[in-house]
Design a protein around this motif. Sequence first.
Motif, short mmCIF file in Angstrom:
data_model
loop_
_atom_site.label_atom_id
_atom_site.label_comp_id
_atom_site.label_asym_id
_atom_site.label_seq_id
_atom_site.Cartn_x
_atom_site.Cartn_y
_atom_site.Cartn_z
N ALA A 1 -6.60 -1.38 -0.92
CA ALA A 1 -7.94 -0.98 -0.44
C ALA A 1 -9.00 -1.88 -1.08
O ALA A 1 -9.94 -2.33 -0.42
CB ALA A 1 -8.19 0.48 -0.79
N PHE A 2 -8.83 -2.17 -2.36
CA PHE A 2 -9.80 -3.01 -3.08
C PHE A 2 -9.88 -4.40 -2.43
O PHE A 2 -10.97 -4.89 -2.11
CB PHE A 2 -9.40 -3.14 -4.56
CG PHE A 2 -10.24 -4.12 -5.33
CD1 PHE A 2 -11.42 -3.70 -5.93
CD2 PHE A 2 -9.87 -5.46 -5.44
CE1 PHE A 2 -12.22 -4.61 -6.63
CE2 PHE A 2 -10.66 -6.37 -6.14
CZ PHE A 2 -11.84 -5.94 -6.73
N ALA B 1 0.84 -1.21 0.00
CA ALA B 1 0.00 0.00 0.00
C ALA B 1 0.86 1.25 0.00
O ALA B 1 0.53 2.26 -0.62
CB ALA B 1 -0.92 0.00 1.22
N GLU B 2 2.01 1.17 0.64
CA GLU B 2 2.89 2.33 0.78
C GLU B 2 3.69 2.60 -0.49
O GLU B 2 3.97 3.75 -0.83
CB GLU B 2 3.85 2.06 1.96
CG GLU B 2 4.55 3.27 2.52
CD GLU B 2 3.62 4.37 3.01
OE1 GLU B 2 2.49 4.07 3.42
OE2 GLU B 2 4.04 5.54 2.95
N ARG C 1 -11.41 -4.31 1.04
CA ARG C 1 -12.87 -4.13 0.94
C ARG C 1 -13.54 -5.45 0.56
O ARG C 1 -14.60 -5.80 1.05
CB ARG C 1 -13.16 -3.08 -0.13
CG ARG C 1 -13.94 -1.90 0.36
CD ARG C 1 -14.30 -0.87 -0.69
NE ARG C 1 -13.87 -1.03 -2.04
CZ ARG C 1 -12.84 -0.36 -2.60
NH1 ARG C 1 -12.14 0.48 -1.88
NH2 ARG C 1 -12.54 -0.53 -3.87
N ALA C 2 -12.90 -6.16 -0.36
CA ALA C 2 -13.48 -7.42 -0.84
C ALA C 2 -13.32 -8.56 0.17
O ALA C 2 -13.86 -9.65 -0.04
CB ALA C 2 -12.83 -7.81 -2.17
N GLY C 3 -12.56 -8.31 1.23
CA GLY C 3 -12.33 -9.37 2.22
C GLY C 3 -11.43 -10.47 1.69
O GLY C 3 -11.52 -11.62 2.13
N MET C 4 -10.55 -10.13 0.76
CA MET C 4 -9.65 -11.13 0.19
C MET C 4 -8.22 -10.82 0.67
O MET C 4 -7.45 -10.16 -0.02
CB MET C 4 -9.76 -11.14 -1.34
CG MET C 4 -11.14 -11.62 -1.79
SD MET C 4 -11.51 -11.35 -3.53
CE MET C 4 -10.57 -12.63 -4.32
N GLY D 1 -21.39 -11.81 -9.88
CA GLY D 1 -20.02 -12.20 -10.28
C GLY D 1 -19.00 -11.86 -9.20
O GLY D 1 -18.27 -12.75 -8.72
N PRO D 2 -18.95 -10.58 -8.78
CA PRO D 2 -18.00 -10.24 -7.71
C PRO D 2 -18.27 -11.02 -6.43
O PRO D 2 -17.32 -11.43 -5.74
CB PRO D 2 -18.24 -8.73 -7.50
CG PRO D 2 -18.80 -8.26 -8.82
CD PRO D 2 -19.60 -9.41 -9.36
N LEU D 3 -19.56 -11.28 -6.13
CA LEU D 3 -19.87 -12.02 -4.90
C LEU D 3 -19.39 -13.46 -5.00
O LEU D 3 -18.85 -14.02 -4.04
CB LEU D 3 -21.38 -11.99 -4.63
CG LEU D 3 -21.97 -10.61 -4.27
CD1 LEU D 3 -23.50 -10.68 -4.19
CD2 LEU D 3 -21.40 -10.13 -2.94
N LEU D 4 -19.55 -14.06 -6.19
CA LEU D 4 -19.08 -15.44 -6.34
C LEU D 4 -17.55 -15.50 -6.30
O LEU D 4 -16.98 -16.45 -5.75
CB LEU D 4 -19.61 -16.08 -7.63
CG LEU D 4 -19.21 -17.55 -7.83
CD1 LEU D 4 -19.70 -18.43 -6.67
CD2 LEU D 4 -19.73 -18.11 -9.16
N SER D 5 -16.88 -14.47 -6.86
CA SER D 5 -15.41 -14.45 -6.74
C SER D 5 -15.01 -14.52 -5.28
O SER D 5 -14.05 -15.20 -4.91
CB SER D 5 -14.82 -13.19 -7.39
OG SER D 5 -14.90 -13.28 -8.78
#
Length: 420
Positions: free
Chosen positions: A24-25, A15-16, A28-31, A359-363
């Motif tokens: 951040a992405f 991140a730095e 947010r996605a919990g991955m 789609g994003p939820l299944l990923s």
Amino acid sequence: MPGERLRAEVFALFAEHVSSGKVAFFERAGMDFALGRREGAFLWDVEGERRLIDCHCNGGVFNLGHRHPDCIAALRTALDELDIGNHHLISPQRAALAESLAELTPGDLAYTVFGVGGGEAVDLAIKVARAFTGRSGIVSARGGYHGHTGLALAAGDEKFRAPFGPAAPGFKQVEFGDADAMAAALGPHVAAVLLETIPATLGIVVPPDGYLEQVRWLCDAAGALLIIDEVQTGLGRTGRLWGVDHYGVTPDLMVLGKGLSGGVFPLTATVFRRELDSVFHDDPFLHISTFGGAELGCPVAARVLELSSEPAFLAHVRSMGARFSAGFGELRDAHPGVLAGSRGVGLMLGLELTDPAFGPLLSKTAFDSGLLAIYAYHDPSVVQFLPPLTIEPALADEILDRLDTALTALEAIVGGRRGG
Ligand SMILES: Cc1ncc(COP(=O)(O)O)c(C=O)c1O
């Protein structure tokens, strides 16, 4: 060594100094996954705890799985004698690899210019088409993807160009699969049509019957060249060596990338008809890529071509494709509210969901179930499914079981919401 840092430290460092947006992405996605060890079909995170089965393969880079022993061996041997080489000089390694490509590609595709990235190889294809025809127009598919370099970017989706200044002139996009739209876009100003055989980012869209044949015919009638981007569909992904082999279409130029690297040394290729080499007759240094066709990578790519063109290997891809398609049918019957079906050819597959939000939820639920599977950027109702072509039946069945779990979790999230 970054690989030895704990996940949180890697995330913070990344991140730095690399991309705060990506961190951040994924947060947010919990991955919470930072790539560590990798082998065959598997990826582990840096802490070595979480294991994912790679059903994305970076769009085909890992067609042969991660760290295929033959690719590693070819690279190790090359390191004993070679280095990058010099793009200006005559090279036995590039000559031998280009000869193999000429033998394995359809029709009169006889010459190869090597590159480092797929976008660069697409740029070169467009340059050759323009120089050869003396025309400037390039027609491509709306929502297609050819890379983020200059001309490839201009042939791709508006979204990726908009923030970066004025659009390059001469480019037009039409709906993929619409032969009438293609006919209307063609004319005496068009140098080339540029298409993926099966556009991946558009959601693994299988061309309608007769479409590519018709495009070939339309190009011939308009005096335009046909550039086929086989960066994802090439090298056995569809169960034939090239995606175009399914459609009996011979392009004037073919672009290869991703899997040609064996996943261990970046190398791409623009292969074109013998006649088109005339573009470089007056000045053979008209196009230069310092690292393009680096000699260290040529023996790796040569081994990739040998392995990928084996009839038994291609038969395996077709049989595993059929196994997955049958399994997806059962999953659709079990989860009709979220899974509408599947599509694709060989192991170039897409799961069709009943809602673009899924789609994003299944990923994410696939990730939680131990699978790396990514939705199509330009059609998030489709999750791309590109496992290694070397996958064995037992692991395929494990993937289907894990997908079952992921689809159940998706149903729980969307609360039994029913789509079309
Ligand atoms: C079909 C296709 N063409 C071209 C490219 C661009 O390749 P690269 O990222 O190596 O520039 C990609 C990358 O995803 C692709 O999928």
